[in-house]
Scaffold this motif. Structure first.
Motif, PDB file in Angstrom:
ATOM      1  N   VAL A 196      -2.905  96.250 -37.835  1.00  0.00           N
ATOM      2  CA  VAL A 196      -2.060  95.422 -38.691  1.00  0.00           C
ATOM      3  C   VAL A 196      -0.725  96.113 -38.969  1.00  0.00           C
ATOM      4  CG1 VAL A 196      -1.905  94.329 -40.968  1.00  0.00           C
ATOM      5  CG2 VAL A 196      -4.112  94.442 -39.782  1.00  0.00           C
ATOM      6  N   GLN A 209      -0.544  90.997 -36.619  1.00  0.00           N
ATOM      7  CA  GLN A 209      -1.694  91.620 -35.968  1.00  0.00           C
ATOM      8  C   GLN A 209      -1.336  91.892 -34.522  1.00  0.00           C
ATOM      9  OE1 GLN A 209      -4.406  88.300 -36.838  1.00  0.00           O
ATOM     10  NE2 GLN A 209      -5.842  89.841 -37.595  1.00  0.00           N
ATOM     11  N   TYR A 247     -10.349  92.861 -40.790  1.00  0.00           N
ATOM     12  CA  TYR A 247      -9.126  92.155 -41.183  1.00  0.00           C
ATOM     13  C   TYR A 247      -9.357  91.184 -42.339  1.00  0.00           C
ATOM     14  CZ  TYR A 247      -5.112  89.140 -41.311  1.00  0.00           C
ATOM     15  OH  TYR A 247      -4.030  88.430 -41.758  1.00  0.00           O
ATOM     16  N   ARG A 283      -7.333  91.367 -45.723  1.00  0.00           N
ATOM     17  CA  ARG A 283      -6.409  90.286 -46.076  1.00  0.00           C
ATOM     18  C   ARG A 283      -6.664  89.779 -47.496  1.00  0.00           C
ATOM     19  NH1 ARG A 283      -1.888  87.773 -43.558  1.00  0.00           N
ATOM     20  NH2 ARG A 283      -1.075  86.609 -45.321  1.00  0.00           N
ATOM     21  N   VAL A 301       2.948  89.713 -42.428  1.00  0.00           N
ATOM     22  CA  VAL A 301       1.824  90.443 -41.854  1.00  0.00           C
ATOM     23  C   VAL A 301       1.712  90.068 -40.387  1.00  0.00           C
ATOM     24  CG1 VAL A 301      -0.681  90.757 -41.920  1.00  0.00           C
ATOM     25  CG2 VAL A 301       0.588  90.461 -44.063  1.00  0.00           C
TER      26      VAL A 301
END
Length: 89
Positions: free
Chosen positions: A47, A39, A13, A17, A37
Motif C-alpha cells: 500500500v 495498491q 488490506y 483499510r 490510497v
C-alpha cells in the motif's frame, strides 16, 4: 504544498483499510488537506498512501504523531514504512 508518500506492507488490506478510514478525523485535525490510497497491481497488501499539507512543517509533525504510529500498528503494518516528502512545483 507538501505531499507525503508512505509505502508499507500490511498483513491484511481489509483490516488496514478499516483502521485507516477510522483515522480520518485525526488526519483532518492535524492538517491533512487531501489523501489517497494506492495498491500495487500485483499485491493488494503493498500500500502507498499520500497526504497533502499546507506546509512541510505540518507534514513532518503529522508523521511523528504517536496516534499515527499506534494506528499503523493496530492496522497491521508490517516492517518499517518508506516515507518521503515532496513539494509541488
Amino acid at each position: 504544498m507538501t505531499t507525503v508518500f508512505v509505502r508499507h506492507m500490511v498483513s491484511d488490506y481489509k483490516t488496514w483499510r478499516g483502521v485507516y478510514d477510522a483515522f480520518s478525523s485525526v488526519q483532518k485535525a492535524n492538517g491533512v488537506t487531501a489523501e489517497a490510497v494506492y495498491q500495487a497491481t500485483d499485491n493488494p497488501n503493498d500500500v502507498t498512501v499520500t497526504h497533502e499539507f499546507a506546509t512541510l512543517k505540518a507534514a513532518q509533525a503529522f508523521i511523528k504523531l504517536e496516534d499515527l504510529a499506534e494506528a499503523m500498528q493496530s492496522g497491521g503494518v508490517v516492517g518499517t514504512p518508506a516515507v518521503w516528502f515532496t513539494q509541488k512545483v
